[in-house]
Design an enzyme around this catalytic site. Structure first.
Site, short mmCIF file in Angstrom:
data_model
loop_
_atom_site.label_atom_id
_atom_site.label_comp_id
_atom_site.label_asym_id
_atom_site.label_seq_id
_atom_site.Cartn_x
_atom_site.Cartn_y
_atom_site.Cartn_z
N GLU B 446 18.32 4.12 20.68
CA GLU B 446 18.24 4.75 22.01
C GLU B 446 17.17 4.01 22.80
O GLU B 446 16.06 4.50 22.96
CB GLU B 446 17.97 6.26 21.92
CG GLU B 446 16.82 6.69 21.04
CD GLU B 446 16.46 8.19 21.28
OE1 GLU B 446 16.76 8.72 22.36
OE2 GLU B 446 15.88 8.78 20.38
N GLU B 455 15.01 -1.34 29.99
CA GLU B 455 13.92 -1.26 29.02
C GLU B 455 14.16 -2.27 27.89
O GLU B 455 13.59 -2.14 26.80
CB GLU B 455 13.74 0.19 28.52
CG GLU B 455 13.27 1.09 29.68
CD GLU B 455 12.95 2.53 29.26
OE1 GLU B 455 12.99 2.82 28.06
OE2 GLU B 455 12.66 3.34 30.16
#
Lengths: 646, 646
Positions: B446, B455
């Site tokens: 995740e 990210e």
């Protein structure tokens, strides 16, 4: 070998280059072209067959090592030509990525060689954003090198695309749009400039005019753009000639490109006779006849007038306007302005006319006219007044009022030297508070700035009006300011280089040269003297609409050039508004009002501008803005950045 | 007296005002209207017959001295209504000058009284530049007072004027254009906001939507915009009701205006029964029935869901995105994100499906699946994996790889507490350099940010891919980012308040609320895992064209809202893209890419946007720009302002 010697021309436009094919033997390439009379070559730096995606990692195939030429040779005589196959906006991702790698490799190599410039190929497709993104990244960390983006000089004359918002869409026929999009994406970077490809047919004169406000560094003329004269030699059409001359006048270098298309007998050139002394022995350069023709155009240009030569250093140089009320002028400033003979001749003519109107021949010997020079400085208007009196045979009593105590010193010695003691009274006082012993028939002043009222002539003459007779006249009687929209990349970048708001909200005095005047100027504010209205007010507001000629195409407005025209007396005027400017006068350069963000105006869309003259208790200032085609912030609110002190 | 109590609503939209005529007796005016149930009055401060040009200098005819009300009364209950006759863009110079004097006098007076806001009259003519110039001057030196520019909510539906570049020209039928011109001239000043006049007919829903990205502070509803219900009481059309509810949701205050047009028996209101306890004794306010209806709408609104209430404080609040590779998350952050049950249920569903696909029922007891959680944090995905194994009856061996040594501590105690020691191996290592002892069947991660890859999930999973079996699966399998153009004055001003370039070239995580979404979002970058292509490259370039719905009218684009959607496994997805968002998930707010200069897009003109994902040796960054309708500078060149460290 420069194209020729021209008094005052110290610019790069004396040098002519030649575009070449890729050649692994740089020394040979250079000596051949320098020997042929060219000053520099525009040459590929890398084998054009190279594609990173097809190669093992290795040494990129550059044209020779850095050692094959001396550092001076590289930097003075070679412009790097970036591989013309690159296409960063291709749909083909592999080509796109190869292009980015090669572009970065070649620029890095050119930087390593300290070249002065690289020629970037023309954007190929309907979009140039990825190309611009990559060039923009390069520009962020570039040494002093210039990047010349190659742009063909073309624009369809039938404006089927009027107001099209898709600058690089399928309908694209105006190459200026490509340039505009590219440079906006690169944020007007000062190292990004233009090399124009001059083709055999030229777009409209208005559309060509736009380029003179842009940072064009080179114009590439193809051999097939040349015509053939009666003797079989290459020549250019009248319009092409005019354009090349304009390039010379704007420091734009010529580059000859292509293969010879004129079949000339070797060594028989008449035009070239003067230039071939040293090189007739070696093989004649195949493009020599084209170079000779360019040199011929250069040499037949009119010499620069002396005043122009004196002012060369002021071209496109931003000067802060004077603060004449708060500061006292220096001797040097008086010295310069007093030399403007034309101006004082106009004043003398105006004063003569006023004297003749006011005093009949019968009264000439009995009646004395009281004339006050307000802001007399070191006395040039006093002299003009006395000369007018002499010329007309009228009797004069002159008061010379001046606030600058330093100028008063000079005035006193002038009066003594000239023996004017009985005629001229010197008053050391600010005209706004002088308690005059009598009233004047004629008030003479030279308080005008480049924008007319910007040095506060209205406020000063309001003060002086107290001691003007009811039927007295002011010389000047009235004055009007004018503006016109301009493209001026150079000034925009100079203002931007300060990185603050203040400089974008200041009006500058500047000798405009690298500028495109986009529409005829229009009047802004008018002041008339004397002014006895009870609701008198020196605040002004003007809304103006400019129509850009339709055949200009889209334009970018960096700001507004400002001028004035003054009526000294009746039909005697004085001014710098281009269409009516007084010839050979040099006291005023135009004023320039910048815009924080340049405004793009598309054909058929009017440009709407607003100007205000605002007055406070201690200062006067301008505010300005554009509302059409889109609204911009109001500049200089409350005079926060730029004002003239009372 | 507020309209009602609503859990979580602490905004000004609880308060309802009333527009009044000029009244010299402010205390009487105030008590009458407060007594009638209104919370504040919008009242003229000066006698509307006053004209400076017709008066001797003297005391301007204000409504009472500052002493007639207490400072608290003035500031809490009075909005100053600037004289509605003023017209700063009149052709009549005397009217123009009178208007400027009065506007400045009234604002100065309102500032002296510390009023919270003044209502500025609607610009009257085809131009508003002089009005804007004067207001802009005032704004430069204003205390905290807001200026509400009154704008009628109107736009012609037939777009005969499409793409008209003359925002205030004769053809003007879209009042948003007036507002846009005015606020551009005033440079988006944060104290300049809007009071919308709601008329009896409403423009299209798309056109209304624009206002929710603007700083609308008040909506003025005229009594003649009300309909009459079966019992003779005022009510509003469904569309009006929906609009008013939207106003409430956007902290916009309602102001009732006009004279009563419903002939009601006194004191017979049923709706109003609850509100009249204290005031039935005094004379009933003539507009009470309208107020009651507004209160009724307020009270019948659905309560805010709990999650929305928790997130109220985050609305339109700019947060810098995480640097998850360079920084370690804090316990509080883990705590928050672990609570997002919906997200982990989706993961569990995806893992279950993958287990069932890979292991048949026959093999269930013999074959053990190797599952690696890369970026295990404090263990929520480990738990989801084990629950999936239990749910499907499959045997699992889990590696929990985590680079944050602080999270490792928690992981160890979790494993001990749950008795997972035989199933779960904890690895304290960065997945990009872990030397795995065996290969994985399933890789679970995740690592997604609001914009999917922001990210650096792609770079991390590239590293982890080394220890995935050739036929292994990654959960997520792929993810795609999305953007859409938005109007968001609030965020624009918040970014601008930093007064630097860096903040305009940074993407922010933000719970978008006061925003107008101008077109459906479009996909940008997609990443798929595993990815075995030899020309694998995490750089991306995407060009997008947005069509703004024609009936929106012109819009101002302040930037782009960004989202992601991830395919966890086959049909199990997870995402925040508005049209497909996973319900009740709160781990991600949208991302926001600002534009340095807002772009105005006219009807029929496409908006063309370019986005790049660029990778260097130590960082990854985005660049972005708009090329149509006009080109803007490329944002964040070389990641100079905003980047994510590798």
């Amino acid at each position: 070998m420069p194209l020729g010697e021209r008094l005052g021309d110290k610019t790069d436009s004396r040098y002519c280059g030649v575009e070449t094919e890729f050649n692994d033997d740089m020394p040979q390439l250079l000596s051949c072209n320098m020997g042929g009379g060219f000053d520099f070559v525009v040459s590929p730096l890398m084998d054009p067959t190279y594609r990173p995606s097809l190669m093992e990692a290795g040494i990129p195939p550059f044209a020779g090592s850095d050692l094959v030429l001396s550092p001076l040779q590289w930097s003075s005589h070679v412009v790097g030509k970036i591989s013309s196959w690159i296409d960063l906006d291709s749909e083909d991702e592999i080509l796109r990525k190869d292009s980015e790698i090669v572009l970065k490799q070649e620029i890095a190599w050119a930087s390593h060689l300290s070249l002065q410039a690289c020629l970037l190929p023309t954007p190929k497709g309907v979009s140039c954003a990825n190309y611009a993104r990559c060039v923009n990244q390069i520009l962020q960390n570039l040494n002093n090198m210039q990047l010349w983006l190659r742009i063909p000089l073309e624009k369809a004359d039938d404006d089927s695309l009027n107001g099209n918002c898709d600058p690089l869409g399928k309908g694209q026929v105006d190459s200026w749009e490509t340039w505009n999009c590219f440079r906006l994406l690169c944020e007007h970077h000062s190292q990004l400039s233009i090399a124009l490809d001059v083709l055999s047919s030229l777009p409209s004169t208005n559309s060509l005019g736009r380029w003179f406000g842009e940072s064009v560094r080179a114009a590439i003329i193809h051999t097939n753009s040349f015509l053939t004269n009666a003797r079989g030699y290459p020549c250019l059409s009248k319009r092409h000639q005019k354009l090349i001359i304009a390039f010379f006048n704007h420091s734009i270098q010529i580059v000859v490109s292509g293969t010879p298309v004129h079949n000339l007998p070797m060594g028989s050139s008449e035009l070239a006779a003067n230039h071939t002394d040293n090189f007739d022995s070696v093989q004649r350069h195949s493009l020599r006849a084209y170079l000779d023709y360019v040199a011929y155009l250069y040499q037949k240009m009119d010499p620069l007038p002396e005043q122009e030569r004196l002012e060369l250093g002021y071209r496109d140089f931003l000067q802060s306007p004077l603060q004449p009320l708060m500061d006292n002028l220096e001797a040097q400033t008086y010295e310069t302005f007093e030399k403007d003979t034309v101006k004082y001749i106009q004043y003398q003519r105006a004063i003569s006319k006023a004297l003749l109107d006011r005093i009949s021949d019968e009264e000439a010997s009995s009646k004395t006219t009281v004339l006050m020079v307000v802001g007399a400085g070191r006395g040039p208007l006093v002299r003009a007044s006395l000369q007018a009196a002499e010329e007309t045979g009228r009797k004069l009593k002159v008061y010379a009022v001046e606030k600058n105590p330093n100028a008063i010193v000079t005035l006193h010695s002038l009066v003594k030297l000239e023996g004017w003691e009985n005629i001229v009274t010197i008053v050391s006082c600010d005209m706004r508070c002088w308690d005059a012993p009598e009233k004047a028939d004629i008030l003479v002043s030279e308080l005008l700035g480049s924008f007319g009222d910007n040095e506060l002539s209205p406020e000063c003459l309001d003060g002086a009006q107290r001691f003007l007779k009811q039927d007295g006249v002011s010389i000047p009687t009235s004055y009007t300011s004018f503006i016109q929209p301009v493209t001026t990349s150079k000034l925009y970048n100079d203002v931007k280089s300060h990185k603050d708001l203040v400089h974008f909200e200041t009006a500058y005095v500047v000798k405009l040269h690298r500028v495109a005047r986009l529409a005829p100027s229009q009047p802004v504010f008018t002041f008339t003297h004397p002014e006895y209205s009870t609701t008198k007010d020196n605040q002004r507001y003007k809304k103006l609409q400019f129509e850009i000629p339709h055949d200009s195409g889209s334009v970018l407005v960096h700001g507004f050039a400002g001028y004035f025209d003054a009526t000294l007396y009746k039909d005697v005027h004085l001014g710098i508004e281009p269409s009516t400017a007084t010839p050979n006068m040099f006291s005023w350069f135009p004023i320039y009002f910048p815009l924080r963000t340049p405004v793009c105006v598309r054909p058929g869309s009017p440009l709407e501008v607003h100007l205000w003259r605002c007055c406070g208790s201690t200062k006067v200032w301008y505010e300005w803005c554009v509302t059409n085609p889109s609204a911009c912030p109001i500049h200089n609110s409350n005079g926060r950045s730029y004002w003239v002190g009372l």
